[in-house]
Enzyme design. Structure first.
Site, mmCIF file in Angstrom:
data_model
loop_
_atom_site.group_PDB
_atom_site.id
_atom_site.type_symbol
_atom_site.label_atom_id
_atom_site.label_comp_id
_atom_site.label_asym_id
_atom_site.label_seq_id
_atom_site.Cartn_x
_atom_site.Cartn_y
_atom_site.Cartn_z
ATOM 1 N N ASP A 1 51.861 97.550 68.217
ATOM 2 C CA ASP A 1 51.541 98.682 69.889
ATOM 3 C C ASP A 1 52.161 99.996 69.483
ATOM 4 O O ASP A 1 53.568 99.619 69.482
ATOM 5 C CB ASP A 1 52.395 97.824 70.879
ATOM 6 C CG ASP A 1 52.770 98.357 72.351
ATOM 7 O OD1 ASP A 1 51.646 98.881 72.550
ATOM 8 O OD2 ASP A 1 53.117 97.506 73.063
ATOM 9 N N ASN B 1 42.643 109.556 80.501
ATOM 10 C CA ASN B 1 40.434 110.000 81.351
ATOM 11 C C ASN B 1 41.408 111.645 82.006
ATOM 12 O O ASN B 1 42.395 111.999 82.032
ATOM 13 C CB ASN B 1 40.636 108.686 82.306
ATOM 14 C CG ASN B 1 41.580 109.082 83.395
ATOM 15 O OD1 ASN B 1 42.068 109.572 84.276
ATOM 16 N ND2 ASN B 1 41.619 107.267 83.651
ATOM 17 N N GLY C 1 43.897 99.649 79.760
ATOM 18 C CA GLY C 1 44.035 99.852 77.939
ATOM 19 C C GLY C 1 45.404 100.681 77.373
ATOM 20 O O GLY C 1 46.337 100.213 78.042
ATOM 21 N N ASP D 1 46.073 103.125 77.466
ATOM 22 C CA ASP D 1 47.283 104.589 79.096
ATOM 23 C C ASP D 1 48.432 103.720 79.894
ATOM 24 O O ASP D 1 48.982 103.873 80.306
ATOM 25 C CB ASP D 1 45.791 104.383 79.525
ATOM 26 C CG ASP D 1 46.041 106.037 80.691
ATOM 27 O OD1 ASP D 1 47.331 106.112 80.615
ATOM 28 O OD2 ASP D 1 45.385 106.622 81.453
ATOM 29 N N SER E 1 38.834 106.431 72.370
ATOM 30 C CA SER E 1 37.405 106.625 72.517
ATOM 31 C C SER E 1 36.660 105.148 72.704
ATOM 32 O O SER E 1 35.456 104.817 73.117
ATOM 33 C CB SER E 1 36.514 107.556 72.603
ATOM 34 O OG SER E 1 36.570 108.843 73.654
ATOM 35 N N THR E 2 37.615 104.259 71.665
ATOM 36 C CA THR E 2 37.128 102.893 71.331
ATOM 37 C C THR E 2 36.556 102.105 71.722
ATOM 38 O O THR E 2 36.405 100.552 71.381
ATOM 39 C CB THR E 2 37.519 102.601 69.582
ATOM 40 O OG1 THR E 2 38.595 102.455 69.611
ATOM 41 C CG2 THR E 2 37.857 103.407 68.778
ATOM 42 N N GLY E 3 38.000 101.393 73.252
ATOM 43 C CA GLY E 3 37.867 100.562 74.331
ATOM 44 C C GLY E 3 36.860 101.012 75.066
ATOM 45 O O GLY E 3 35.671 100.867 75.261
HETATM 46 N N1 AR6 Z 1 48.511 100.496 71.540
HETATM 47 C C1 AR6 Z 1 47.745 100.791 70.618
HETATM 48 N N2 AR6 Z 1 46.512 100.613 71.274
HETATM 49 C C2 AR6 Z 1 46.183 99.918 71.165
HETATM 50 C C3 AR6 Z 1 46.681 99.489 72.769
HETATM 51 C C4 AR6 Z 1 48.231 99.277 72.611
HETATM 52 N N3 AR6 Z 1 49.136 98.887 73.142
HETATM 53 N N4 AR6 Z 1 46.192 98.705 73.611
HETATM 54 C C5 AR6 Z 1 44.985 99.300 73.578
HETATM 55 N N5 AR6 Z 1 44.844 99.700 72.300
HETATM 56 P P1 AR6 Z 1 40.981 102.529 75.528
HETATM 57 P P2 AR6 Z 1 39.448 104.862 75.579
HETATM 58 C C6 AR6 Z 1 43.605 100.525 71.736
HETATM 59 O O1 AR6 Z 1 40.565 101.201 76.175
HETATM 60 O O2 AR6 Z 1 38.251 103.640 75.088
HETATM 61 C C7 AR6 Z 1 41.886 103.647 80.254
HETATM 62 O O3 AR6 Z 1 41.221 103.092 81.763
HETATM 63 C C8 AR6 Z 1 42.031 99.328 72.026
HETATM 64 O O4 AR6 Z 1 42.023 98.341 71.364
HETATM 65 O O5 AR6 Z 1 43.160 101.659 75.747
HETATM 66 O O6 AR6 Z 1 39.980 106.242 74.977
HETATM 67 C C9 AR6 Z 1 42.468 105.039 80.485
HETATM 68 O O7 AR6 Z 1 42.775 105.710 81.503
HETATM 69 C C10 AR6 Z 1 41.016 100.606 72.020
HETATM 70 O O8 AR6 Z 1 41.443 100.347 70.502
HETATM 71 O O9 AR6 Z 1 40.757 104.201 75.127
HETATM 72 C C11 AR6 Z 1 40.773 105.847 80.548
HETATM 73 O O10 AR6 Z 1 39.941 105.469 81.399
HETATM 74 C C12 AR6 Z 1 42.022 101.751 72.099
HETATM 75 O O11 AR6 Z 1 43.463 101.892 71.861
HETATM 76 C C13 AR6 Z 1 40.075 105.184 79.088
HETATM 77 O O12 AR6 Z 1 40.776 103.710 79.442
HETATM 78 C C14 AR6 Z 1 41.550 102.907 72.524
HETATM 79 O O13 AR6 Z 1 41.044 102.057 73.909
HETATM 80 C C15 AR6 Z 1 40.121 105.645 78.210
HETATM 81 O O14 AR6 Z 1 39.234 104.946 76.773
#
Ligand code: AR6
Length: 167
Positions: free
Chosen positions: A10, A24, A32, A34, A117-119
């Site tokens: 984390d 975003n 996620g 964020d 961006s990968t989530g």
């Molecule tokens: N620590 C490290 N990595 C993490 C954690 C954590 N606590 N939680 C998730 N990840 P995402 P995006 C990883 O979806 O694709 C939000 O709603 C996760 O497994 O968080 O850039 C924002 O407000 C993945 O590999 O971000 C935006 O609207 C990575 O973090 C949108 O999502 C990114 O996943 C951004 O989407």
């Protein structure tokens, strides 16, 4: 390459000068990573973020870290994946560069990145990791203050992808 590490876990728990958020364009929080960052930092983070009035895709903004172990949070807005023909790679590269430049501007010595961006945004993990690692390595060619860069991975798939690229 001694500058770059891989950490599984984390990002909110890591004690570095700056952690990067996958935000975003509103900068007002979300799910996620964020959501995890806003939860851990506390409500003052949202307050400071709202003062920025948003941030375009491919750019980043810096705030304090409040209750986080990190001193700063750099909110980088990655691209939403739309198939690859909409400058997604340029935008992703620009996110990593902007975040590094902002950290350097604060004389940070260490920075941790999630896989931006990968989530929710759907960017294919392997391609995104390739861009992340290349952009950071290129940026490190100019002698920076930063001497520790941590790529934070949150699942097996991401860990395998980064491990391949870093070894
Ligand atoms: N620590 C490290 N990595 C993490 C954690 C954590 N606590 N939680 C998730 N990840 P995402 P995006 C990883 O979806 O694709 C939000 O709603 C996760 O497994 O968080 O850039 C924002 O407000 C993945 O590999 O971000 C935006 O609207 C990575 O973090 C949108 O999502 C990114 O996943 C951004 O989407």
């Amino acid at each position: 390459m001694e500058y770059i590490e891989l950490y599984r876990g984390d990002i909110t728990k890591i004690k570095v000068d700056a952690i990067v958020n996958a935000a975003n364009t509103s900068l007002l929080g979300g799910g996620g990573v964020d959501g995890a960052i806003h939860n851990a930092a506390g409500p003052q983070l949202r307050e400071e973020c709202s003062g920025h009035g948003g941030c375009p895709t491919g750019q980043a903004r810096i705030t304090n870290g409040y209750r986080l172990p990190a001193k700063y949070v750099i909110h980088a807005v990655g691209p939403v994946w739309k198939g690859g023909k909409f400058k997604e790679s340029v935008m992703l590269q620009s996110c990593y560069r902007s975040a590094l430049d902002l950290a350097e501007g604060k004389h940070a010595k260490s920075i941790a990145f999630p896989a931006i961006s990968t989530g929710v945004f759907g960017y294919p993990a392997e391609e995104a990791a390739g861009i992340a690692v290349k952009t950071v390595r290129d940026w490190l060619k100019y002698p920076p203050t930063i001497n520790r860069i941590v790529f934070v991975v949150y699942n097996d798939a991401a860990e395998n992808v980064y491990r391949k690229l870093l070894t």
